[in-house]
Design an enzyme around this catalytic site. Sequence first.
Site, PDB file in Angstrom:
ATOM      1  N   LYS A  44       0.831  -1.217   0.000  1.00 43.68           N
ATOM      2  CA  LYS A  44       0.000   0.000   0.000  1.00 43.68           C
ATOM      3  C   LYS A  44       0.859   1.257   0.000  1.00 43.68           C
ATOM      4  O   LYS A  44       0.639   2.173  -0.794  1.00 43.68           O
ATOM      5  CB  LYS A  44      -0.915   0.022   1.245  1.00 43.68           C
ATOM      6  CG  LYS A  44      -1.912  -1.106   1.294  1.00 43.68           C
ATOM      7  CD  LYS A  44      -2.818  -1.006   2.503  1.00 43.68           C
ATOM      8  CE  LYS A  44      -2.085  -1.138   3.838  1.00 43.68           C
ATOM      9  NZ  LYS A  44      -1.440  -2.446   4.049  1.00 43.68           N
ATOM     10  N   THR A  45       1.834   1.285   0.877  1.00 51.56           N
ATOM     11  CA  THR A  45       2.686   2.467   0.943  1.00 51.56           C
ATOM     12  C   THR A  45       3.503   2.573  -0.343  1.00 51.56           C
ATOM     13  O   THR A  45       3.710   3.659  -0.875  1.00 51.56           O
ATOM     14  CB  THR A  45       3.605   2.395   2.185  1.00 51.56           C
ATOM     15  OG1 THR A  45       2.776   2.238   3.333  1.00 51.56           O
ATOM     16  CG2 THR A  45       4.426   3.644   2.335  1.00 51.56           C
ATOM     17  N   ASP A 234      -1.943   7.847   3.658  1.00 53.85           N
ATOM     18  CA  ASP A 234      -1.493   6.509   4.113  1.00 53.85           C
ATOM     19  C   ASP A 234      -2.142   6.211   5.465  1.00 53.85           C
ATOM     20  O   ASP A 234      -2.530   7.129   6.191  1.00 53.85           O
ATOM     21  CB  ASP A 234       0.038   6.500   4.258  1.00 53.85           C
ATOM     22  CG  ASP A 234       0.612   5.073   4.236  1.00 53.85           C
ATOM     23  OD1 ASP A 234      -0.169   4.107   4.110  1.00 53.85           O
ATOM     24  OD2 ASP A 234       1.851   4.935   4.330  1.00 53.85           O
ATOM     25  N   GLU A 235      -2.264   4.949   5.820  1.00 59.57           N
ATOM     26  CA  GLU A 235      -2.819   4.529   7.121  1.00 59.57           C
ATOM     27  C   GLU A 235      -4.188   5.160   7.374  1.00 59.57           C
ATOM     28  O   GLU A 235      -4.464   5.660   8.474  1.00 59.57           O
ATOM     29  CB  GLU A 235      -1.851   4.900   8.265  1.00 59.57           C
ATOM     30  CG  GLU A 235      -0.411   4.446   8.064  1.00 59.57           C
ATOM     31  CD  GLU A 235      -0.177   2.995   8.475  1.00 59.57           C
ATOM     32  OE1 GLU A 235      -1.141   2.306   8.855  1.00 59.57           O
ATOM     33  OE2 GLU A 235       0.985   2.540   8.380  1.00 59.57           O
ATOM     34  N   GLN A 265      -5.515  -3.061  10.930  1.00 59.27           N
ATOM     35  CA  GLN A 265      -4.387  -2.403  11.582  1.00 59.27           C
ATOM     36  C   GLN A 265      -4.787  -1.099  12.252  1.00 59.27           C
ATOM     37  O   GLN A 265      -3.942  -0.239  12.505  1.00 59.27           O
ATOM     38  CB  GLN A 265      -3.265  -2.143  10.577  1.00 59.27           C
ATOM     39  CG  GLN A 265      -2.607  -3.422  10.092  1.00 59.27           C
ATOM     40  CD  GLN A 265      -1.410  -3.138   9.196  1.00 59.27           C
ATOM     41  OE1 GLN A 265      -0.370  -2.685   9.650  1.00 59.27           O
ATOM     42  NE2 GLN A 265      -1.562  -3.387   7.910  1.00 59.27           N
ATOM     43  N   ARG A 611       5.157  -7.322  10.986  1.00 61.18           N
ATOM     44  CA  ARG A 611       6.351  -6.506  10.733  1.00 61.18           C
ATOM     45  C   ARG A 611       7.510  -7.379  10.269  1.00 61.18           C
ATOM     46  O   ARG A 611       8.497  -6.885   9.728  1.00 61.18           O
ATOM     47  CB  ARG A 611       6.813  -5.748  11.994  1.00 61.18           C
ATOM     48  CG  ARG A 611       5.885  -4.708  12.591  1.00 61.18           C
ATOM     49  CD  ARG A 611       5.369  -3.742  11.577  1.00 61.18           C
ATOM     50  NE  ARG A 611       4.081  -4.203  11.050  1.00 61.18           N
ATOM     51  CZ  ARG A 611       3.545  -3.769   9.918  1.00 61.18           C
ATOM     52  NH1 ARG A 611       4.162  -2.898   9.169  1.00 61.18           N
ATOM     53  NH2 ARG A 611       2.386  -4.227   9.494  1.00 61.18           N
TER      54      ARG A 611
HETATM   55  P1  ATP Z   1       1.730  -2.061   5.986  1.00 55.36           P
HETATM   56  O1  ATP Z   1       0.295  -2.497   5.982  1.00 55.36           O
HETATM   57  O2  ATP Z   1       2.533  -2.794   6.971  1.00 55.36           O
HETATM   58  O3  ATP Z   1       1.869  -0.569   6.025  1.00 55.36           O
HETATM   59  P2  ATP Z   1       2.088  -1.932   3.130  1.00 55.36           P
HETATM   60  O4  ATP Z   1       0.872  -2.529   2.533  1.00 55.36           O
HETATM   61  O5  ATP Z   1       2.173  -0.466   3.150  1.00 55.36           O
HETATM   62  O6  ATP Z   1       2.327  -2.552   4.560  1.00 55.36           O
HETATM   63  P3  ATP Z   1       4.654  -1.791   1.859  1.00 55.36           P
HETATM   64  O7  ATP Z   1       5.429  -1.340   3.033  1.00 55.36           O
HETATM   65  O8  ATP Z   1       4.344  -0.807   0.805  1.00 55.36           O
HETATM   66  O9  ATP Z   1       3.321  -2.529   2.355  1.00 55.36           O
HETATM   67  O10 ATP Z   1       5.361  -3.019   1.173  1.00 55.36           O
HETATM   68  C1  ATP Z   1       5.856  -4.127   1.915  1.00 55.36           C
HETATM   69  C2  ATP Z   1       7.154  -4.610   1.303  1.00 55.36           C
HETATM   70  O11 ATP Z   1       6.905  -5.240   0.061  1.00 55.36           O
HETATM   71  C3  ATP Z   1       8.141  -3.498   1.009  1.00 55.36           C
HETATM   72  O12 ATP Z   1       9.430  -3.955   1.249  1.00 55.36           O
HETATM   73  C4  ATP Z   1       7.930  -3.233  -0.461  1.00 55.36           C
HETATM   74  O13 ATP Z   1       9.052  -2.667  -1.061  1.00 55.36           O
HETATM   75  C5  ATP Z   1       7.653  -4.629  -0.983  1.00 55.36           C
HETATM   76  N1  ATP Z   1       6.823  -4.646  -2.196  1.00 55.36           N
HETATM   77  C6  ATP Z   1       5.602  -4.101  -2.355  1.00 55.36           C
HETATM   78  N2  ATP Z   1       5.133  -4.347  -3.584  1.00 55.36           N
HETATM   79  C7  ATP Z   1       6.080  -5.049  -4.235  1.00 55.36           C
HETATM   80  C8  ATP Z   1       6.193  -5.615  -5.561  1.00 55.36           C
HETATM   81  N3  ATP Z   1       5.236  -5.490  -6.467  1.00 55.36           N
HETATM   82  N4  ATP Z   1       7.330  -6.293  -5.845  1.00 55.36           N
HETATM   83  C9  ATP Z   1       8.303  -6.438  -4.925  1.00 55.36           C
HETATM   84  N5  ATP Z   1       8.265  -5.944  -3.700  1.00 55.36           N
HETATM   85  C10 ATP Z   1       7.163  -5.254  -3.341  1.00 55.36           C
HETATM   86 MG    MG Z   2       2.321   0.906   4.758  1.00 58.91          MG
END
Ligand code: ATP
Ligand code: MG
Length: 740
Positions: A44-45, A234-235, A265, A611
Amino acid sequence: MHDSISAMAAAQPFYLEGLNDPQREAVQTLDGPVLVLAGAGTGKTRVLTTRLAHLLHTSRAYPSQILAVTFTNKATQEMKERVSGLMGGQPVEGWWLGTFHSLAARMLRRHADLVGLSSNFTILDPDDQVRLLKQIMEVNGVDHKKWAPKAMISFIDRWKDRGLNPPQVSGDEAGDIAGGKLPLLYEVYQRRLREINACDFGDLLLHMITILKDPANKHVLDEYHNRFRYIMVDEYQDTNVAQYLWLRLLAQGHNNICCVGDDDQSIYGWRGAEVGNILKFEKDFPGATIIRLEQNYRSTNNILKAAHGVISRNDGRLGKELWSEAGEGDKIQVRGLWDGEAEARWVAEEIEQLQRKGQSLNGVAVLVRAGFQTREFEERFIKLGLPYKVIGGPRFYERMEIRDALAYLRVIVQPADDLALERILNKPKRGLGDTTVQTLYAYGRSHGINLYDSIMDLTQTDELRPKVKTTLMKLLDDFGRWRSLVETMDHAELAAQVLDESGYMQMWKEDKAPEAPGRLENLKELISGMQEYESLPEFLEHVALVLENQDQSGGEFATIMTLHGAKGLEFDCVFLPGWEEGLFPSQRSMDENGLKGLEEERRLAYVGITRAKRRAYISFAANRRMYGSWVNAIPSRFIDELPKEQTEVQSDLGLAGSGRSSHWDSSGFAPKAQKRQVASQTHDRKVMSESGTVFQRGDRVFHDKFGYGKIINIDGHKLDIAFEKSGQKRVMDSFVEKLD
Ligand code: ATP
Ligand code: MG
């Protein structure tokens, strides 16, 4: 001028490579509202940062036309770095990227006159807020002894979180708080803030909402509508009503708002966050594109399944299941240990083993539920020379309340310690202000003596105001008495007595600020920790060395932080200690919010487990030393909720392989040697909370040092006890066990 999506697909920009289909859709759906609702680690981020880069790359918007909201300053920093990385390393200037507070403050400075402020307004800190309200209470005849100003301020803060100005607050909301005068106090408080050209944190958003909502200010709203072509958040699951209203007003222009979040979350309900905001996004922003992401890129499947096992116990979830291409990976290590010290030792050993296997310390985190838990890990890491940082707060011994408590103890051992004495002279408030301190120092300088001796001298004269003199004499008296106890009394117990008699504990007990309970926990942890040392001087020596021994220069370091602070972050290996009923899930949270509180704790567990990229370690201790007494801890119900297939349970407590722990009986599980050693200190204590046991005159009790005795008098928390072998003593209630 704008590239169409299909044209771009032909020659895909580098930053879109590697994204999966729904992620790419989220990045490229630039028009209209978009909600990315997805579990942890699904990118997402990453979608948000890529979207930012995409907008800039395709010249859809200048940086100044994008509003991007992150949850913490740390997240802001990370997003800056990530986007500038995607933009070939060039820094991006002029954009509106920050937390809700920082962005709203920036706006309000531009329009302060519209709410009766000038643009150089002051932002009050919580202390100032309380002082101001207290004055207002006095003027309006509300007894601030009966109605704590801090508590009143938190009511007002919550109203502000909900976007309510004084006229919108109905009398019913406050009931008979402050004799039914709380709405009036709120109104006067807001008026006073304007008069002194100030606002509090809540006002930053509240005033902006007021300005943007007023039809008379249509030009302002129009300006922002024109300016912000794209809005990103975000969040989103942790926004409160005021934040939501502010966003909605701003988004009404171009309607290009993209929010990402995860209902599982949401962990800031206690601060007014409304998880409902994310659930009704479609209704609020009609025509929204909802995107679900299910592939997790962060963790192994074992980690995901374990996290899912826990979170699936919550009701009313949207429900989603994640998968990962990272393989099954290692199972979650669940470990039961004898006590907190053993837990810290085990964590440190595991970390060293990971290091030997080539794991960088930067990828290791210890995530705690409560701030006081960091002490035991810090002590252990320091002992081993294992570099660490506490993120989101000071190290244990650097915390304000710990430094204050240490200052008391230093003065007892070493009266010439001017710095320590000055620190606590007026803590708690005794009416010994700056003037008194100056007088004392001036006298000391002219006579070449220290502060303590100056007090001794000056209290023999009439140079000080009578009230000041009496207070100082009492303080000297106290220190004299405490000092006389150093030789005979257990030093941890003495510390407890000092903090009690000085009124220092009481000061925090009466403090209604949200961080006050945490400070009390830290103080109790300090006292618990002291028991590991032989004497007061030895303990103080240890602390001095620890404080000095904090080389934080460069190099790798392990992270210690709270679960709340870890939201959005990721680490190769995550340690989750203290999974015990009452600690996690937190008793306070359950007491205050019942099932809702428990579910929020469970979401916190979900945040914690997710995490981890590769390895997660969960631990619990069978015994916790709480403020002088041993408490038999029960493993957290969340441990029961972990699926068996994904966990490897190892226990020093005879639990191995059972996986189920709540029927566990503490007696008889400990390895014999350990049990004997601890038993001699604890004498099989029962569960006893600080205020849990009711003592009465005549009760038969047991004390570690003095043995059996009978209570002959009670003075607050102090008990006069006639001990069978050691005669009459005065001890703190938390240090004796009541016998049936
Ligand atoms: P959270 O809910 O914990 O905030 P999130 O959904 O925001 O998580 P991110 O932090 O954006 O998730 O991504 C998690 C990890 O996966 C990061 O290391 C990111 O670089 C990697 N990632 C995300 N999408 C891809 C992709 N398409 N290919 C490879 N790595 C990815
Ligand atoms: Mg995130």
